[in-house]
Design a protein around this motif. Structure first.
Motif, mmCIF file in Angstrom:
data_model
loop_
_atom_site.group_PDB
_atom_site.id
_atom_site.type_symbol
_atom_site.label_atom_id
_atom_site.label_comp_id
_atom_site.label_asym_id
_atom_site.label_seq_id
_atom_site.Cartn_x
_atom_site.Cartn_y
_atom_site.Cartn_z
ATOM 1 N N THR A 1 1.320 -1.144 -0.069
ATOM 2 C CA THR A 1 0.104 0.501 -0.067
ATOM 3 C C THR A 1 0.900 1.276 0.012
ATOM 4 O O THR A 1 2.172 0.813 -0.096
ATOM 5 C CB THR A 1 -0.610 0.328 1.265
ATOM 6 O OG1 THR A 1 -2.035 0.780 1.532
ATOM 7 C CG2 THR A 1 -0.249 0.276 2.456
ATOM 8 N N THR A 2 0.060 2.346 0.304
ATOM 9 C CA THR A 2 1.350 3.731 0.377
ATOM 10 C C THR A 2 0.863 3.968 1.389
ATOM 11 O O THR A 2 0.875 3.494 2.176
ATOM 12 C CB THR A 2 -0.029 5.256 -0.505
ATOM 13 O OG1 THR A 2 -0.629 5.311 0.715
ATOM 14 C CG2 THR A 2 -0.233 4.471 -1.925
ATOM 15 N N GLN A 3 2.179 4.964 1.418
ATOM 16 C CA GLN A 3 3.317 5.377 3.050
ATOM 17 C C GLN A 3 1.763 6.257 3.477
ATOM 18 O O GLN A 3 1.591 6.581 5.286
ATOM 19 C CB GLN A 3 4.223 5.898 2.452
ATOM 20 C CG GLN A 3 4.676 6.903 4.334
ATOM 21 C CD GLN A 3 6.397 7.281 3.757
ATOM 22 O OE1 GLN A 3 6.945 6.872 3.151
ATOM 23 N NE2 GLN A 3 6.333 7.867 5.176
ATOM 24 N N SER A 4 0.737 6.671 2.476
ATOM 25 C CA SER A 4 -0.360 7.984 3.319
ATOM 26 C C SER A 4 -1.094 7.562 3.886
ATOM 27 O O SER A 4 -2.013 7.232 4.659
ATOM 28 C CB SER A 4 -0.846 8.551 2.031
ATOM 29 O OG SER A 4 -2.060 9.481 2.428
ATOM 30 N N ALA A 5 -2.245 5.662 3.248
ATOM 31 C CA ALA A 5 -2.600 5.172 3.728
ATOM 32 C C ALA A 5 -1.962 3.939 5.345
ATOM 33 O O ALA A 5 -2.872 4.492 5.886
ATOM 34 C CB ALA A 5 -2.602 4.088 2.264
ATOM 35 N N VAL A 6 -0.520 3.927 5.312
ATOM 36 C CA VAL A 6 0.120 3.619 6.453
ATOM 37 C C VAL A 6 -0.772 4.494 7.274
ATOM 38 O O VAL A 6 -1.275 4.664 8.539
ATOM 39 C CB VAL A 6 1.201 3.254 6.706
ATOM 40 C CG1 VAL A 6 1.763 2.957 7.748
ATOM 41 C CG2 VAL A 6 1.387 2.005 5.319
ATOM 42 N N GLU A 7 -0.338 5.767 6.958
ATOM 43 C CA GLU A 7 -0.608 6.798 8.480
ATOM 44 C C GLU A 7 -1.739 7.584 8.041
ATOM 45 O O GLU A 7 -1.974 7.036 9.696
ATOM 46 C CB GLU A 7 -0.007 8.402 7.557
ATOM 47 C CG GLU A 7 1.529 8.251 7.047
ATOM 48 C CD GLU A 7 1.826 9.322 6.425
ATOM 49 O OE1 GLU A 7 0.902 10.063 6.486
ATOM 50 O OE2 GLU A 7 3.460 9.593 6.670
ATOM 51 N N GLN A 8 -2.299 7.485 7.757
ATOM 52 C CA GLN A 8 -4.347 7.307 7.298
ATOM 53 C C GLN A 8 -4.621 5.853 9.188
ATOM 54 O O GLN A 8 -5.610 6.887 10.194
ATOM 55 C CB GLN A 8 -4.546 7.324 6.625
ATOM 56 C CG GLN A 8 -4.542 8.567 5.858
ATOM 57 C CD GLN A 8 -5.637 7.576 4.559
ATOM 58 O OE1 GLN A 8 -6.608 7.097 4.602
ATOM 59 N NE2 GLN A 8 -4.915 9.312 3.586
#
Length: 217
Positions: free
Chosen positions: A173-180
């Motif tokens: 997945t994306t780092q942004s998704a992990v941050e969310q």
């Protein structure tokens, strides 16, 4: 007390020290005890000794888990009572919910079985066909219960020490998704990301309190 001399217990535990200690304690109580370090070994002993009760760890290393073994016992050895013995303070930390457990089983935390009398009482309850009277997973609902399965996986990875970018790579997945995901985890766990303490460290501590330090995969 149960007439222990006529009772056979199968302890399925991949930690040899824990298995040896349980065997010593239970044999002192008069039980006959067989030990297995894996589901495969346990399956052989189930056929050989036909135990009255099985005490199963959840995490058994490579191969089927204790939960899978418990379902097999429920199907093929219905006369064998099942008690889980686990280090997990919260079954959600093991990726489990109550529905994953076979019906009519007990769930005991290892940090509560140092009291031999309580352990024997739980075994007696199982042998009287009431193992469900000893369900720490139902009476000790922890913060992990309020996380989604995906959030639990992300939190485990945080506790392993992985960075957000490493988590993203492993999960595809994306780092942004992990941050969310982390933002949602902090919110559920009541962690202020703008507080004085590192929120990732605080979240990791919640996981470790529930499940212990995870192995690095």
């Amino acid at each position: 007390m149960v007439e222990a001399a006529s009772r056979c217990l199968l302890v399925v535990e991949d930690d040899h020290l824990t298995a040896a200690l349980l065997r010593e304690v239970l044999e002192r109580q008069g039980f006959r005890v067989e030990t297995a370090a894996s589901s495969r070994e346990a399956r052989v002993l189930l056929d050989e000794v036909d135990p009255d009760a099985a005490l199963l760890d959840i995490a058994l290393g490579d191969g089927p888990s204790g939960v899978g073994l418990a379902h097999l016992i429920a199907r093929e050895y219905p006369g064998t009572a099942v008690l889980f013995l686990t280090r997990f303070h919260d079954p959600h930390a093991a990726g489990l919910i109550a529905m994953d457990m076979p019906p009519h089983c007990g769930f005991l935390r290892k940090d509560r079985i140092a009291d031999t009398a309580y352990l024997v009482e739980a075994i007696e309850g199982a042998l009287r066909d009431h193992p469900e009277d000893f369900r720490h997973d139902l009476t000790d609902e922890g913060p992990m219960a309020y996380l989604t399965p995906n959030q639990q996986v992300v939190l485990r990875m945080v506790a392993e020490g992985l960075t957000n970018s490493a988590i993203a790579r492993r999960r595809g997945t994306t780092q942004s998704a992990v941050e969310q995901s982390l933002s949602a985890i902090f919110r559920v766990l009541g962690i202020d990301p703008r507080g004085d303490y590192n929120p990732r460290v605080q979240a990791a501590r919640v996981y470790i309190a529930a499940a212990g330090i995870p192995d690095q995969s």
